[in-house]
Motif scaffolding. Structure first.
Motif, short mmCIF file in Angstrom:
data_model
loop_
_atom_site.label_atom_id
_atom_site.label_comp_id
_atom_site.label_asym_id
_atom_site.label_seq_id
_atom_site.Cartn_x
_atom_site.Cartn_y
_atom_site.Cartn_z
N PRO A 79 0.78 -1.24 0.04
CA PRO A 79 0.00 0.01 -0.07
C PRO A 79 0.74 1.27 -0.03
CG PRO A 79 -0.98 -1.60 1.58
CD PRO A 79 0.41 -2.19 1.18
N THR A 80 0.19 2.14 -0.48
CA THR A 80 1.09 3.38 -0.90
C THR A 80 1.86 4.15 0.31
OG1 THR A 80 -0.51 3.90 -2.31
CG2 THR A 80 0.97 5.93 -1.75
N ARG A 81 0.94 4.24 1.48
CA ARG A 81 1.66 4.97 2.50
C ARG A 81 2.98 4.06 3.00
NH1 ARG A 81 -2.24 6.30 7.55
NH2 ARG A 81 -2.46 4.05 7.64
N ALA A 82 2.68 2.89 3.31
CA ALA A 82 3.84 1.91 3.76
C ALA A 82 4.85 1.74 2.85
CB ALA A 82 3.46 0.48 4.07
N ALA A 83 4.36 1.85 1.45
CA ALA A 83 5.40 1.81 0.31
C ALA A 83 6.51 3.11 0.38
CB ALA A 83 4.93 1.78 -1.13
N VAL A 84 6.00 4.10 0.75
CA VAL A 84 6.72 5.26 0.68
C VAL A 84 7.72 5.17 1.79
CG1 VAL A 84 6.55 7.85 1.26
CG2 VAL A 84 4.99 6.85 -0.17
N ASP A 85 7.41 4.66 3.07
CA ASP A 85 8.06 4.59 4.18
C ASP A 85 9.42 3.68 3.82
OD1 ASP A 85 8.72 5.47 7.03
OD2 ASP A 85 8.57 3.37 7.05
N LEU A 86 8.98 2.56 3.21
CA LEU A 86 10.01 1.51 3.14
C LEU A 86 10.95 1.83 1.99
CD1 LEU A 86 7.54 -1.71 2.78
CD2 LEU A 86 9.03 -1.23 4.81
N LEU A 87 10.61 2.83 1.14
CA LEU A 87 11.19 3.21 -0.05
C LEU A 87 12.30 4.26 0.59
CD1 LEU A 87 9.03 3.66 -3.01
CD2 LEU A 87 10.53 1.92 -2.70
N TYR A 88 11.75 5.16 1.62
CA TYR A 88 12.84 5.79 2.30
C TYR A 88 13.78 5.23 3.21
CZ TYR A 88 14.21 8.93 6.18
OH TYR A 88 14.84 9.78 7.18
N HIS A 89 13.20 4.13 3.92
CA HIS A 89 14.21 3.24 4.69
C HIS A 89 15.31 2.55 3.64
CE1 HIS A 89 15.47 0.99 8.21
NE2 HIS A 89 14.99 -0.16 7.66
N LEU A 90 14.87 2.01 2.71
CA LEU A 90 15.78 1.30 1.73
C LEU A 90 16.74 2.34 1.05
CD1 LEU A 90 13.57 -1.09 -0.22
CD2 LEU A 90 15.02 -1.68 1.79
N SER A 91 16.50 3.65 0.99
CA SER A 91 17.15 4.60 0.62
C SER A 91 18.45 5.05 1.54
CB SER A 91 16.41 5.96 0.01
OG SER A 91 15.88 6.77 1.02
N SER A 92 18.29 4.47 2.88
CA SER A 92 18.98 5.34 3.99
C SER A 92 20.74 5.00 3.74
CB SER A 92 18.75 4.61 5.32
OG SER A 92 18.83 3.10 5.03
N PRO A 93 21.03 3.97 2.99
CA PRO A 93 22.35 3.85 2.50
C PRO A 93 22.99 5.11 1.50
CG PRO A 93 21.48 1.83 2.32
CD PRO A 93 20.60 2.76 2.40
N VAL A 94 22.01 5.43 0.59
CA VAL A 94 22.43 6.57 -0.30
C VAL A 94 22.69 7.87 0.52
CG1 VAL A 94 21.67 7.78 -2.37
CG2 VAL A 94 21.43 5.34 -2.24
N LEU A 95 21.37 7.94 1.30
CA LEU A 95 21.35 9.16 2.25
C LEU A 95 22.65 9.35 3.34
CD1 LEU A 95 17.74 9.26 3.27
CD2 LEU A 95 19.05 10.59 1.55
N ILE A 96 23.31 8.15 3.85
CA ILE A 96 24.32 7.96 4.74
C ILE A 96 25.66 8.37 3.80
CG2 ILE A 96 25.97 6.47 5.76
CD1 ILE A 96 22.96 5.09 6.87
N LEU A 97 25.74 7.93 2.79
CA LEU A 97 26.83 8.04 1.71
C LEU A 97 26.82 9.89 1.55
CD1 LEU A 97 27.08 5.15 -0.34
CD2 LEU A 97 28.63 5.30 1.36
N LEU A 98 25.71 10.27 1.18
CA LEU A 98 25.91 11.60 0.88
C LEU A 98 26.06 12.52 2.09
CD1 LEU A 98 22.65 11.60 -1.75
CD2 LEU A 98 25.12 11.73 -2.31
N THR A 99 25.41 12.05 3.06
CA THR A 99 25.64 12.79 4.25
C THR A 99 27.14 12.91 4.66
OG1 THR A 99 23.41 12.47 5.20
CG2 THR A 99 24.86 13.54 6.66
N SER A 100 27.80 11.81 4.46
CA SER A 100 29.08 11.81 4.83
C SER A 100 30.04 12.86 4.35
CB SER A 100 29.67 10.21 4.50
OG SER A 100 29.82 10.02 3.25
N LEU A 101 29.40 13.49 3.06
CA LEU A 101 30.06 14.53 2.35
C LEU A 101 30.16 15.77 3.17
CD1 LEU A 101 29.29 13.45 -1.03
CD2 LEU A 101 31.23 12.84 0.09
N LEU A 102 29.04 15.89 4.05
CA LEU A 102 28.77 17.26 4.60
C LEU A 102 30.07 17.72 5.40
CD1 LEU A 102 27.05 19.36 5.29
CD2 LEU A 102 25.90 17.95 7.49
#
Length: 418
Positions: free
Chosen positions: A299-322
């Motif tokens: 379902p859409t609401r859960a899918a949005v959160d799961l996709l955000y959760h699965l994107s956390s590696p990319v966010l971590i790598l990008l944030t590491s550049l801060l």
């Protein structure tokens, strides 16, 4: 200009993630009403996948066999250990503890493979004969996991709802008093459970952890692929994350129980901790393959959160550049100040980074203090400021995990016990 672009991009990512995490914090404060059905007499089966766990297994089995529950057993899956793991299992209560010994070359293929072997053994041995799969609850416990005495009583009501396929309990560190690093790991798991997991009960995207996950056997059976041997667990390095997503995609509801916890051993060495987290990070990267399933079946609401959760590696790598981009921006401003003959650095150079980095610390301190009353609110908030820097461990683990994935390394990096 390059430094300003890097800094601006990193700040934008942090602000967006912060807004979303604030929403999760607010949701986590809401109470969820449980749907209850008729009470059933259920069989609880505790699975312990073990590879050289003689240092911690005895205490964990003692906790399980002492549970004040009527109908349960434990299966120790010895994954070709070369220490005394099997002997400890044999010495435990024979009425409650069974042993499955795996041998090479079939053994040591990852935790998921060991758990699948355990499920097959339970079926072939007849230990679950006569039970409806809906009334058999499989619980995965790490070899160092020490379950709360009341865990079955706390978890069982969740399964009165026939739609609930799995329930995850909280995770704590039983050696959290043994130094700052252990305390920060305990804080990390409390924050994840009491904020993110609690919020996801409302969203419908509760995830499974590798320790203290309770699953209805019928739900695990629903994940079987016709014509393919194996079992419900995948060969991913984070088989628990994979399992939780696939349960949701199959229409089951995952729940999170805040009334009970499993305590495990915190890692007391920074290098070993980074090694452990690099495995988790690599498993998250592997889970990108779940995206089509999420888009198709969740379902859409859960899918949005799961996709955000699965994107956390990319966010971590990008944030590491801060930190790097911040230093570049500071260097550029200093040079500009020299050229302009006046200081261009304003108080916002201090206030801005503090607000971006430490606003969440106050929420983290508030949540952790509710679990650790002895610390007090002020000490909890100060600790949460240190916790922000502790998060930098994920930067090192992230790049290490990415390197392992790019070089094709898929081995099970087991956490050494002490």
């Amino acid at each position: 200009m390059t430094g300003e672009v890097l800094l601006g991009s990193a700040i934008a990512i942090i602000v967006m993630a912060g807004c979303y995490n604030t929403t999760l914090f607010l949701l986590s404060r809401r109470r969820i009403r449980r749907v209850r059905g008729p009470r059933q007499q259920r069989l609880y089966v505790f699975l312990l996948a073990c590879l050289n766990e003689e240092k911690v297994l005895a205490e964990s089995l003692a906790r399980i066999t002492a549970l004040p529950a009527g109908n349960f057993l434990a299966l120790v899956i010895d994954d070709a250990s070369d220490d005394g793991t099997a002997g400890i299992a044999r010495a435990a209560d024979p009425e409650r503890v069974r042993l499955l010994q795996r041998t090479l070359p079939n053994a040591r293929r990852g935790k998921g493979a060991a758990l699948n072997a355990g499920i097959r053994h339970l079926r072939e041995s007849g230990l679950m004969d006569g039970y409806d799969p809906h009334d058999v609850i499989i619980c995965v416990v790490d070899a160092d996991g020490r379950l709360d005495e009341h865990v079955v009583q706390s978890v069982d009501p969740f399964f009165d709802n026939p739609r609930v396929g799995a329930t995850q309990i909280g995770v704590r560190m039983y050696n959290r008093h043994h130094g700052l690093l252990a305390r920060l790991q305990d804080m990390e798991f409390v924050i994840y459970g009491d904020i993110f997991q609690c919020a996801r009960r409302y969203i419908g995207s509760v995830g499974m952890g590798g320790n203290g996950q309770f699953m209805r056997l019928a739900a695990l059976d629903s994940l079987a692929v016709p014509g393919r041997e194996g079992g419900p667990w995948s060969d991913s390095l984070t088989e628990d994350l994979d399992l939780g997503v696939r349960l949701i995609a199959r229409g089951w509801t995952n729940q999170h129980c805040t009334a009970a916890a499993v305590s495990q051993q915190a890692v007391l060495d920074v290098r070993r901790l980074v090694r452990q987290r690099s495995r988790w990070f690599q498993g998250h990267l592997q889970s990108a393959g779940l995206v089509p399933l999420i888009l198709r079946s969740v379902p859409t609401r859960a899918a949005v959160d799961l996709l955000y959760h699965l994107s956390s590696p990319v966010l971590i790598l990008l944030t590491s550049l801060l930190p790097l981009s911040f230093l570049v921006a500071v260097a550029g401003t200093v040079i500009g100040s020299v050229q302009a003959g006046r200081p261009l650095i304003t108080p916002m150079w201090v206030i801005g980074p503090y607000v971006l980095s430490f606003t969440a610390a106050y929420a983290y301190g508030f949540v952790y203090r509710r679990r650790e009353r002895g610390l007090g609110l002020v000490r909890s908030i100060l600790l949460s400021h240190v916790f922000v820097f502790y998060g930098y461990i994920w930067f090192a683990a992230g790049w290490w995990g990415l390197w392992r994935m790019l070089t094709g390394k898929q081995t099970w990096l087991k956490t050494a016990r002490t």
